[in-house]
Design an enzyme around this catalytic site. Structure first.
Site, PDB file in Angstrom:
ATOM      1  NE  ARG A 159      33.769  22.721   6.137  1.00 24.92           N
ATOM      2  CZ  ARG A 159      34.317  21.870   7.007  1.00 24.92           C
ATOM      3  NH1 ARG A 159      34.914  20.778   6.583  1.00 24.92           N
ATOM      4  NH2 ARG A 159      34.264  22.111   8.308  1.00 24.92           N
ATOM      5  CD  GLU A 218      33.430  15.475  14.576  1.00 28.29           C
ATOM      6  OE1 GLU A 218      33.558  16.566  15.177  1.00 28.29           O
ATOM      7  OE2 GLU A 218      34.026  15.215  13.509  1.00 28.29           O
ATOM      8  CD  GLU A 268      35.305  18.882   3.456  1.00 23.82           C
ATOM      9  OE1 GLU A 268      34.620  17.992   3.991  1.00 23.82           O
ATOM     10  OE2 GLU A 268      36.241  19.458   4.044  1.00 23.82           O
ATOM     11  CD  GLU A 282      34.457  13.904   6.082  1.00 21.57           C
ATOM     12  OE1 GLU A 282      34.182  14.984   6.664  1.00 21.57           O
ATOM     13  OE2 GLU A 282      35.566  13.650   5.610  1.00 21.57           O
ATOM     14  CG  HIS A 300      31.837  18.214   6.383  1.00 19.89           C
ATOM     15  ND1 HIS A 300      32.856  18.152   7.313  1.00 19.89           N
ATOM     16  CD2 HIS A 300      30.997  19.197   6.810  1.00 19.89           C
ATOM     17  CE1 HIS A 300      32.645  19.057   8.260  1.00 19.89           C
ATOM     18  NE2 HIS A 300      31.522  19.689   7.982  1.00 19.89           N
ATOM     19  NE  ARG A 357      39.109  22.239   9.470  1.00 17.97           N
ATOM     20  CZ  ARG A 357      39.048  20.958   9.092  1.00 17.97           C
ATOM     21  NH1 ARG A 357      37.870  20.392   8.932  1.00 17.97           N
ATOM     22  NH2 ARG A 357      40.137  20.253   8.880  1.00 17.97           N
ATOM     23  CG  ASP A 416      -1.793   1.225   1.330  1.00 17.22           C
ATOM     24  OD1 ASP A 416      -1.809   2.028   0.369  1.00 17.22           O
ATOM     25  OD2 ASP A 416      -2.465   1.384   2.364  1.00 17.22           O
ATOM     26  CD  GLU A 429      33.248  12.556  10.781  1.00 19.30           C
ATOM     27  OE1 GLU A 429      34.065  12.379   9.859  1.00 19.30           O
ATOM     28  OE2 GLU A 429      32.996  13.681  11.264  1.00 19.30           O
ATOM     29  CD  GLU A 470      30.252  16.118  12.273  1.00 18.75           C
ATOM     30  OE1 GLU A 470      31.445  16.434  12.121  1.00 18.75           O
ATOM     31  OE2 GLU A 470      29.339  16.945  12.504  1.00 18.75           O
TER      32      GLU A 470
END
Length: 474
Positions: A364, A216, A362, A134, A273, A343, A55, A224, A136
């Site tokens: 982020r 982390e 990456e 990655e 990330h 970062r 369903d 992580e 977390e």
């Protein structure tokens, strides 16, 4: 499970290994794994061709009640033995089909991801897109929450929580990570080494390649575990296994895991990330001699991500809670720029990888609350758009963002400040997602409507506990 490629391989395995239960899994629209199970005698080669009915109207964001019947078609190459069930159970991830037309269901997230992979190949740009998320998460010991007509609250607890440094624990041993200082301390401050190692080893058992695990930054059990990169659909499948294993290993020890981006006030949130690279004929198209060791193709790909980032966040950061993480001061990537080191930039180029094969960038901004099939597909479409249209990513942001003068900082575009803003951006900017019929207008419209009604408007209706602190005495 290597070598499981055909229906006959599965049938032979079921008999040889005396499998008793077959479990069929698929993804709902917002991003949770669903399943149902049948006894082994109900599965034969026809199951793979004809599928099994269920369903679809009961699945969030899917069919209306008057057109509810759907089919699951199990994919042999996704099979694995479930490590948690008492009775030997073979799990297979399924594609969803319409029982009348036989066509793949357009709102099936895995179907969208398969179309994204095919569209990438059809452009001639690349053969394959590799993803390395990655993700977390927090491991808590207790979580209680409710909101009704006369109360609204949540209560989180963790043996690692810094807020418990003064609690009578008979005896309190004191090793609790300081706020924002949970990154890499050895035990006994890191109390979860064995738990994460078990999670890591169980994931290896079910076919997910793991590269490392660690504590982390935040207090209260933030962790992580990093997976080895894989192609788009396979990595989305792996991320679902990842969440499933982590939650169930934690449950075995009477702990609970959340991938909610910002469960703790005033400490780091959980991001995801996402590393990406494109390959063609065995060659990494992102390796070059430009900024950060990247190629011109990679820079155009970054341009596509940055141009469409506000719209992308409506898919990669799809909860109201996501935007409590995307705020300055917590290493949050709120600046829509690229950098090799900064970062707080939305795009970062890792510099600890020097070989051409390892070159990637990456993104982020995303967080682990997203539906990975949709998130990876949307990123792929933005990358393709950037490359085809040679979109300039702009100047790198390599300065310390907190040292920039106000007039220079004001020129750096920022991420949306709320899910409502991100969904508005997605509504205005989604033509790039429709190429190759990867996403459809119906999918975009349904996604925006579902998120608006069930999350944005639902939250706006409810008083917040902090409003009482601000306004009760007015």
């Amino acid at each position: 499970m290597e070598g499981m490629k055909t229906p006959q391989d599965i049938i032979n395995f079921i008999k040889k290994e005396q499998v008793k239960v077959i479990d069929f899994r698929f993804m709902d629209f917002p991003g949770l794994w669903q399943h149902f199970s049948v006894p082994d005698k109900e599965v034969d080669e026809n199951t793979f061709e004809q599928g099994l009915g269920f369903d679809g109207s009961s699945i969030r964001g899917w069919q209306a009640i008057n057109e509810s019947d759907m089919l699951v078609k199990p994919q042999p190459d996704t099979a694995f033995i479930d490590p948690f069930f008492e009775h030997k159970t073979l799990v297979m991830i399924c594609n969803i089909c319409d029982p009348v037309t036989g066509e793949d269901y357009t709102r099936d997230p895995r179907n969208i991801a398969r179309k994204a992979e095919n569209y990438l190949k059809s452009t001639g740009i690349a053969d394959i897109a590799y993803f390395g998320p990655e993700a977390e998460f927090f491991v808590f010991d207790d979580i209680r929450f409710d909101q009704n007509e006369h109360e609204g609250y949540y209560h989180i607890d963790s043996i690692e929580g810094r807020w418990n440094s003064g609690r009578n624990e008979n005896a309190n041993l004191g090793y609790k990570p300081r706020y924002k200082e949970g990154y890499f301390p050895v035990p006994p401050t890191d109390s979860m080494q064995d738990l994460r190692s078990e999670m890591m080893l169980v994931m290896e058992e079910v076919g997910v390649d793991i590269e490392c695990q660690h504590h982390e930054v935040a207090t209260g059990g933030q962790s992580e575990i990093d997976m080895r990169f894989a192609p788009l659909v396979q990595m989305a499948d792996n991320l679902l296994k990842y969440k499933y294993v982590i939650k169930n290993v934690a449950r075995k020890y009477n702990k609970t895991v959340t991938f909610m981006p910002k469960p703790l006030f005033n400490d780091n949130g959980s991001g995801m990330h996402i590393h990406i690279s494109l390959w063609k004929s065995g060659k990494n198209l992102f390796a070059g001699d430009g900024y950060g060791g990247l190629s011109e193709t990679a820079m155009y790909a970054i341009g596509g991500i940055l141009k469409h980032a506000p719209a992308l966040l409506g898919i990669t950061n799809p909860t109201t809670n996501s935007y409590k993480r995307l705020v300055p001061g917590f290493e949050a990537p709120v600046n829509l720029a690229l950098s090799v080191r900064n970062r707080s930039a939305a795009i970062r180029i890792p510099m600890y990888f020097t070989s051409a094969k390892a070159k990637r960038f990456e993104f982020r901004c995303p967080d682990p609350s997203c539906n990975p099939y949709l998130a990876f597909s949307a990123m792929t479409m933005a990358v393709i758009d950037g490359i085809l249209n040679k979109i300039d990513p702009g100047e790198p942001l390599d300065k310390n963002i907190y040292d920039l003068p106000p007039e220079e900082l004001a020129r750096v575009p920022k991420t949306p400040a709320s899910l409502k803003e991100a969904l508005a951006a997605l509504e205005q900017d989604h033509a790039f997602l429709l190429k190759g019929d990867v996403f459809t207008e119906d999918v975009i419209e349904t996604w925006i409507k579902y998120k608006t009604v069930n999350e944005v408007e639902a939250l706006a209706l409810r008083p917040h506990p902090w409003e009482f602190a601000l306004y009760y005495d007015i």
